[in-house]
Design a protein around this motif. Structure first.
Motif, mmCIF file in Angstrom:
data_model
loop_
_atom_site.group_PDB
_atom_site.id
_atom_site.type_symbol
_atom_site.label_atom_id
_atom_site.label_comp_id
_atom_site.label_asym_id
_atom_site.label_seq_id
_atom_site.Cartn_x
_atom_site.Cartn_y
_atom_site.Cartn_z
ATOM 1 N N ALA A 39 53.108 42.924 45.961
ATOM 2 C CA ALA A 39 52.832 41.531 45.584
ATOM 3 C C ALA A 39 53.757 41.034 44.481
ATOM 4 O O ALA A 39 54.344 39.949 44.588
ATOM 5 C CB ALA A 39 51.372 41.390 45.158
ATOM 6 N N ILE A 40 53.904 41.813 43.414
ATOM 7 C CA ILE A 40 54.706 41.345 42.283
ATOM 8 C C ILE A 40 56.192 41.251 42.634
ATOM 9 O O ILE A 40 56.813 40.206 42.408
ATOM 10 C CB ILE A 40 54.479 42.242 41.044
ATOM 11 N N PRO A 41 56.816 42.299 43.208
ATOM 12 C CA PRO A 41 58.237 42.156 43.574
ATOM 13 C C PRO A 41 58.486 41.027 44.581
ATOM 14 O O PRO A 41 59.473 40.293 44.453
ATOM 15 C CB PRO A 41 58.587 43.517 44.188
ATOM 16 N N LEU A 42 57.580 40.863 45.552
ATOM 17 C CA LEU A 42 57.760 39.816 46.551
ATOM 18 C C LEU A 42 57.653 38.434 45.911
ATOM 19 O O LEU A 42 58.483 37.558 46.164
ATOM 20 C CB LEU A 42 56.714 39.962 47.659
ATOM 21 N N THR A 43 56.662 38.233 45.066
ATOM 22 C CA THR A 43 56.470 36.938 44.402
ATOM 23 C C THR A 43 57.665 36.588 43.525
ATOM 24 O O THR A 43 58.192 35.472 43.579
ATOM 25 C CB THR A 43 55.182 36.960 43.556
ATOM 26 N N TYR B 67 46.166 40.691 47.815
ATOM 27 C CA TYR B 67 47.416 40.138 47.278
ATOM 28 C C TYR B 67 47.180 39.487 45.919
ATOM 29 O O TYR B 67 47.971 39.667 44.992
ATOM 30 C CB TYR B 67 48.001 39.115 48.256
ATOM 31 N N GLN B 68 46.087 38.747 45.789
ATOM 32 C CA GLN B 68 45.756 38.120 44.504
ATOM 33 C C GLN B 68 45.536 39.176 43.437
ATOM 34 O O GLN B 68 45.969 39.013 42.291
ATOM 35 C CB GLN B 68 44.505 37.254 44.652
ATOM 36 N N SER B 69 44.865 40.253 43.802
ATOM 37 C CA SER B 69 44.636 41.336 42.852
ATOM 38 C C SER B 69 45.956 41.962 42.408
ATOM 39 O O SER B 69 46.137 42.315 41.238
ATOM 40 C CB SER B 69 43.737 42.394 43.483
ATOM 41 N N GLY B 70 46.902 42.058 43.329
ATOM 42 C CA GLY B 70 48.201 42.642 43.000
ATOM 43 C C GLY B 70 49.038 41.791 42.079
ATOM 44 O O GLY B 70 49.926 42.304 41.384
ATOM 45 N N THR B 71 48.769 40.484 42.048
ATOM 46 C CA THR B 71 49.566 39.581 41.199
ATOM 47 C C THR B 71 48.875 39.253 39.880
ATOM 48 O O THR B 71 49.285 38.329 39.182
ATOM 49 C CB THR B 71 49.856 38.264 41.942
ATOM 50 N N ARG B 72 47.837 39.986 39.520
ATOM 51 C CA ARG B 72 47.114 39.705 38.282
ATOM 52 C C ARG B 72 47.999 39.731 37.036
ATOM 53 O O ARG B 72 47.827 38.912 36.134
ATOM 54 C CB ARG B 72 45.947 40.678 38.120
ATOM 55 N N PRO B 73 48.955 40.668 36.922
ATOM 56 C CA PRO B 73 49.825 40.629 35.727
ATOM 57 C C PRO B 73 50.587 39.318 35.595
ATOM 58 O O PRO B 73 50.809 38.830 34.479
ATOM 59 C CB PRO B 73 50.772 41.809 35.950
ATOM 60 N N ILE B 74 51.008 38.726 36.726
ATOM 61 C CA ILE B 74 51.690 37.430 36.677
ATOM 62 C C ILE B 74 50.704 36.335 36.323
ATOM 63 O O ILE B 74 50.985 35.449 35.495
ATOM 64 C CB ILE B 74 52.375 37.124 38.023
ATOM 65 N N THR B 75 49.526 36.376 36.939
ATOM 66 C CA THR B 75 48.497 35.371 36.660
ATOM 67 C C THR B 75 48.109 35.369 35.188
ATOM 68 O O THR B 75 47.851 34.307 34.610
ATOM 69 C CB THR B 75 47.257 35.633 37.528
ATOM 70 N N ALA B 76 48.101 36.558 34.582
ATOM 71 C CA ALA B 76 47.729 36.655 33.169
ATOM 72 C C ALA B 76 48.715 35.931 32.259
ATOM 73 O O ALA B 76 48.377 35.575 31.132
ATOM 74 C CB ALA B 76 47.628 38.126 32.767
ATOM 75 N N LEU B 77 49.925 35.706 32.749
ATOM 76 C CA LEU B 77 50.936 35.019 31.944
ATOM 77 C C LEU B 77 50.760 33.505 31.960
ATOM 78 O O LEU B 77 51.433 32.797 31.204
ATOM 79 C CB LEU B 77 52.338 35.370 32.460
ATOM 80 N N LEU B 78 49.857 32.992 32.812
ATOM 81 C CA LEU B 78 49.671 31.540 32.894
ATOM 82 C C LEU B 78 49.171 30.959 31.573
ATOM 83 O O LEU B 78 49.617 29.902 31.140
ATOM 84 C CB LEU B 78 48.693 31.198 34.021
ATOM 85 N N GLU B 79 48.230 31.647 30.935
ATOM 86 C CA GLU B 79 47.664 31.120 29.689
ATOM 87 C C GLU B 79 48.717 31.021 28.581
ATOM 88 O O GLU B 79 48.857 29.958 27.966
ATOM 89 C CB GLU B 79 46.475 31.966 29.259
ATOM 90 N N PRO B 80 49.471 32.090 28.284
ATOM 91 C CA PRO B 80 50.516 31.922 27.264
ATOM 92 C C PRO B 80 51.594 30.928 27.669
ATOM 93 O O PRO B 80 52.195 30.270 26.820
ATOM 94 C CB PRO B 80 51.099 33.333 27.094
#
Length: 228
Positions: free
Chosen positions: A6-10, A53-66
């Motif tokens: 998920a992360i590399p593809l996104t 897929y959403q679970s796999g992109t959680r590290p990216i999602t966590a960056l939304l707030e900052p």
């Protein structure tokens, strides 16, 4: 396992879209729209579970707030200009909120839309967490509200600046206000790429429209129900 896909593809799709846009600066080549469309196609084609897929992109999602907090930087850089023009800024953002909600109520009523659907659509021009919360508080469906926010944001990012150019709105402050008020965070991101001034005023409009919508929407819906 999905984490390693998920992360590399996104990230790869985002970087590729940005690189393509540098060679072909067409509004349709949007770093939100194109990767989203490709990922949806891949999930349907293979098929892959969306939840995984959403679970796999959680590290990216966590960056939304900052990332949202970082939008305060251009606001700080343009603080004097904003303070000097605070009154027209408030008037413009309030007008934007009233137009957005009232046109939704009017058109939806004429088309016979259900009140819960109207409540879900009325928050379409503010950022997703606020839209879901405000929509639910007035009887809407948060999932529909979130979907409409994404659609409006992508549409604004695609059409906003070409439309502003067409109607000869060239002032960067006015451009930023228009994009932030109509296309929330996605429009603000597009504005930040245009310039510091556009990004600052788009950030300000996004914040103010969110606050004003939370304050005004329940009152307008109460009035709507009383009149109908």
């Amino acid at each position: 396992m999905m984490f390693w896909l998920a992360i590399p593809l996104t990230l790869a799709l985002y970087v590729a879209t940005r690189a393509l846009y540098r060679y072909l600066p067409w509004p349709i080549i949007n770093p939100v729209l194109v990767p989203t469309a490709v990922i949806i196609g891949l999930l349907l084609w293979f098929p892959l579970p969306l939840a995984d897929y959403q679970s796999g992109t959680r590290p990216i999602t966590a960056l939304l707030e900052p990332a949202v907090v970082a939008l305060a930087l251009p606001l700080y850089q343009q603080a004097r200009q904003i303070q000097a023009k605070l009154k027209p800024i408030v008037i413009c953002t309030l007008a934007s909120v009233l137009i957005s909600i009232c046109t939704t109520l009017l058109i939806g009523h004429l088309m016979g839309a259900d009140p819960s659907l109207l409540a879900s659509l009325a928050t379409k021009s503010i950022t997703t967490p606020l839209a879901m919360s405000v929509s639910e508080s007035i009887g809407g469906i948060p999932a529909i509200a979130a979907a409409m926010v994404v659609v409006v944001g992508i549409s604004g990012a695609l059409l906003g600046y070409p439309l502003l150019k067409l109607i000869k709105v060239t002032d960067p402050e006015a451009q930023g206000l228009a994009m932030g008020a109509c296309a929330h965070a996605i429009g603000t991101a597009a504005s930040a790429e245009k310039g510091v001034t556009q990004g600052a005023f788009a950030s300000l409009a996004m914040v103010m429209c969110g606050i004003l919508t939370a304050a005004v929407a329940p009152l307008l819906f109460a009035l709507y129900h009383w009149l109908t």
